[in-house]
Design a protein around this motif. Structure first.
Motif, short mmCIF file in Angstrom:
data_model
loop_
_atom_site.label_atom_id
_atom_site.label_comp_id
_atom_site.label_asym_id
_atom_site.label_seq_id
_atom_site.Cartn_x
_atom_site.Cartn_y
_atom_site.Cartn_z
N LYS A 53 46.74 53.48 35.05
CA LYS A 53 46.09 52.41 34.91
C LYS A 53 44.63 52.37 35.55
N LEU A 75 42.34 40.58 37.97
CA LEU A 75 41.62 40.60 39.01
C LEU A 75 40.88 41.51 39.62
N GLU A 76 41.62 42.69 39.71
CA GLU A 76 41.17 43.88 39.79
C GLU A 76 39.99 44.31 39.03
N ASN A 121 36.83 42.22 39.74
CA ASN A 121 36.03 42.72 40.75
C ASN A 121 35.19 43.94 40.60
N ASN A 163 51.83 42.69 30.15
CA ASN A 163 51.06 43.49 30.93
C ASN A 163 49.63 44.03 30.11
N ASP A 208 50.71 38.05 31.60
CA ASP A 208 51.51 38.23 32.97
C ASP A 208 51.16 39.18 33.92
N ASP A 209 49.77 39.33 33.88
CA ASP A 209 49.54 40.39 34.93
C ASP A 209 48.21 40.09 35.43
N GLU A 210 47.98 38.89 36.21
CA GLU A 210 46.75 38.38 36.76
C GLU A 210 46.24 39.29 37.91
N GLN A 211 47.15 40.21 38.50
CA GLN A 211 46.66 40.92 39.74
C GLN A 211 45.77 42.18 38.99
N THR A 212 46.26 42.68 37.70
CA THR A 212 45.18 43.77 36.99
C THR A 212 44.00 43.24 36.77
N HIS A 256 44.76 38.27 30.12
CA HIS A 256 46.01 39.21 30.47
C HIS A 256 47.38 38.35 30.12
#
Length: 285
Positions: free
Chosen positions: A208, A243-244, A247, A274, A237-241, A235
């Motif tokens: 990734k 947001l990454e 940034n 994802n 179901d992958d909000e974390q990625t 996205h």
């Protein structure tokens, strides 16, 4: 004179956007377990991803002709004009259906004029165009001026996205089965883009982190005047990625805004969970 803006749910804007910004929503349909749902209105993306994880295969279909007929007829009777901003005609039959219904309504109301605009874009690539239309309408621009700007956006919208498994796109005919087979066989992450409204595999790589860095490299190569743009990320179901990635983009390019939205049930039925997608302009307006 103001004008009406219409969009379908495949542009992956949230429901509150339509309600707050006076945009008419045309929902695509999702069939799951023999039941038919309206995207954004009666089914959540998480329901689709849970179903896929349990081995089910959701099906999608275009916007109901009845929905088009009712909206266009009411516009004609009210002597309104406007634009329907449609998902790529290469990925859905919704654009062609809208054109057919418009022609039927125009036979009954010969003076009725509106624009059905094929963006050749999908997800927030289409969503950014809808947001541009709202901004111009709210600023008092007329329909002709707005359409010229929307055409520029459509012509210069970059899509970069990755999915966990190309098989979902292949099952729906969105990419070739050969491409899906290679991706699944090697257990690698594909990177795709859009050419003339079609989804086209671009590269394949492992990991990734490496993939996100490559997306930024391509963004730097293709993007224009990124610091003045609104960049979008969708996205599944992958909000974390998401947001990454946001940034990373802010740190490197300092755009005016990075807008994030979840991929809806209709698009998610074809991508699976994802998925991460990135959208920006490759030329300065």
């Amino acid at each position: 004179m103001t004008f009406k803006i219409m969009a379908d749910s495949a542009c992956d804007l949230p429901l509150h956007f339509y309600e707050e910004d006076a945009v008419v929503l045309f929902p695509l349909k999702v069939n799951l377990n023999g039941e038919e749902f309206e995207d954004l209105k009666s089914i959540s993306p998480s329901s689709v991803y849970d179903a896929i994880r349990n081995g089910q295969v959701p099906k999608t279909s275009q916007v109901s002709p009845v929905v088009f007929k009712n909206t266009f007829t009411q516009m004609a009777e009210n002597k309104e004009t406007g634009v329907y901003i449609a998902v790529s005609s290469e990925l859905s039959g919704t654009f062609q259906t809208a054109v057919m219904i418009y022609e039927q309504v125009k036979e009954e109301y010969p003076d009725f004029e509106m624009k059905i605009f094929d963006t050749k874009c999908v997800s927030l690539g289409c969503g950014l165009i809808v947001q541009k239309a709202v901004s111009m309408r709210n600023s008092g621009e007329n329909l002709a001026e707005t359409l010229a700007s929307l055409q520029f956006y459509a012509n210069h919208m970059e899509h970069l996205f990755t999915v966990d498994d190309l098989d979902y796109l292949a099952q729906g005919g969105r990419v070739s089965k050969a491409s899906a087979f290679i991706g699944g066989l090697l257990q690698i992450k594909p990177l795709l883009h859009v050419e003339d409204g079609k989804l086209v595999p671009l590269e394949k790589m492992r990991g990734k982190k490496k993939l996100l860095r490559r997306m930024l490299e391509l963004m730097e190569e293709r993007g224009s005047d990124l610091s003045s743009q609104t960049v979008a990320i969708s996205h599944a179901d992958d909000e974390q990625t998401a947001l990454e990635l946001k940034n990373m983009i802010i740190e490197q390019f300092h755009p005016k805004e990075v807008y994030i939205s979840a991929i809806g049930a209709a698009i998610g039925s074809h991508t699976g969970a994802n998925t991460i997608a990135l959208f920006f302009l490759n030329s300065k307006e």
